[in-house]
Design a protein around this motif. Structure first.
Motif, mmCIF file in Angstrom:
data_model
loop_
_atom_site.group_PDB
_atom_site.id
_atom_site.type_symbol
_atom_site.label_atom_id
_atom_site.label_comp_id
_atom_site.label_asym_id
_atom_site.label_seq_id
_atom_site.Cartn_x
_atom_site.Cartn_y
_atom_site.Cartn_z
ATOM 1 N N PHE A 13 -64.466 -8.013 -10.113
ATOM 2 C CA PHE A 13 -64.056 -9.264 -10.728
ATOM 3 C C PHE A 13 -63.680 -9.045 -12.184
ATOM 4 O O PHE A 13 -64.119 -8.094 -12.814
ATOM 5 N N ILE A 29 -63.885 -16.589 -13.958
ATOM 6 C CA ILE A 29 -64.119 -15.332 -13.242
ATOM 7 C C ILE A 29 -63.269 -15.347 -11.984
ATOM 8 O O ILE A 29 -63.248 -16.341 -11.252
ATOM 9 N N PRO A 31 -61.271 -12.570 -8.753
ATOM 10 C CA PRO A 31 -61.154 -11.222 -8.184
ATOM 11 C C PRO A 31 -60.001 -10.468 -8.842
ATOM 12 O O PRO A 31 -58.905 -11.019 -9.010
ATOM 13 N N ARG A 32 -60.249 -9.239 -9.235
ATOM 14 C CA ARG A 32 -59.234 -8.430 -9.909
ATOM 15 C C ARG A 32 -58.004 -8.212 -9.030
ATOM 16 O O ARG A 32 -56.876 -8.230 -9.510
ATOM 17 N N TRP A 43 -61.275 -18.498 -7.776
ATOM 18 C CA TRP A 43 -61.785 -18.366 -9.126
ATOM 19 C C TRP A 43 -62.858 -19.411 -9.360
ATOM 20 O O TRP A 43 -63.002 -20.365 -8.604
#
Length: 58
Positions: A13, A29, A31-32, A43
């Motif tokens: 994340f 925050i 997920p990458r 998110w």
């Protein structure tokens, strides 16, 4: 006996902190590796005062 020795997989994340004049600071925050469609739904955002530092929980 379970001989499956694979390491667990964890999602990575990222966090973005936004601070505007006159408004509360927000931390988002996500997920990458979120795809384009997922970016609008995967998110979570919290406003300043609704979260604490990790160090204070240790």
């Amino acid at each position: 006996m379970n001989t499956d020795s694979r390491a667990p997989e964890y999602e990575v994340f990222e966090a973005a902190i936004v601070s505007d004049d006159g408004a509360a600071t927000e931390c988002t925050i996500f997920p990458r590796d979120a795809g384009e469609d997922e970016r609008t739904t995967a998110w979570i955002t919290a406003r300043e005062g609704a979260y604490c530092s990790a160090a204070s929980m240790r």
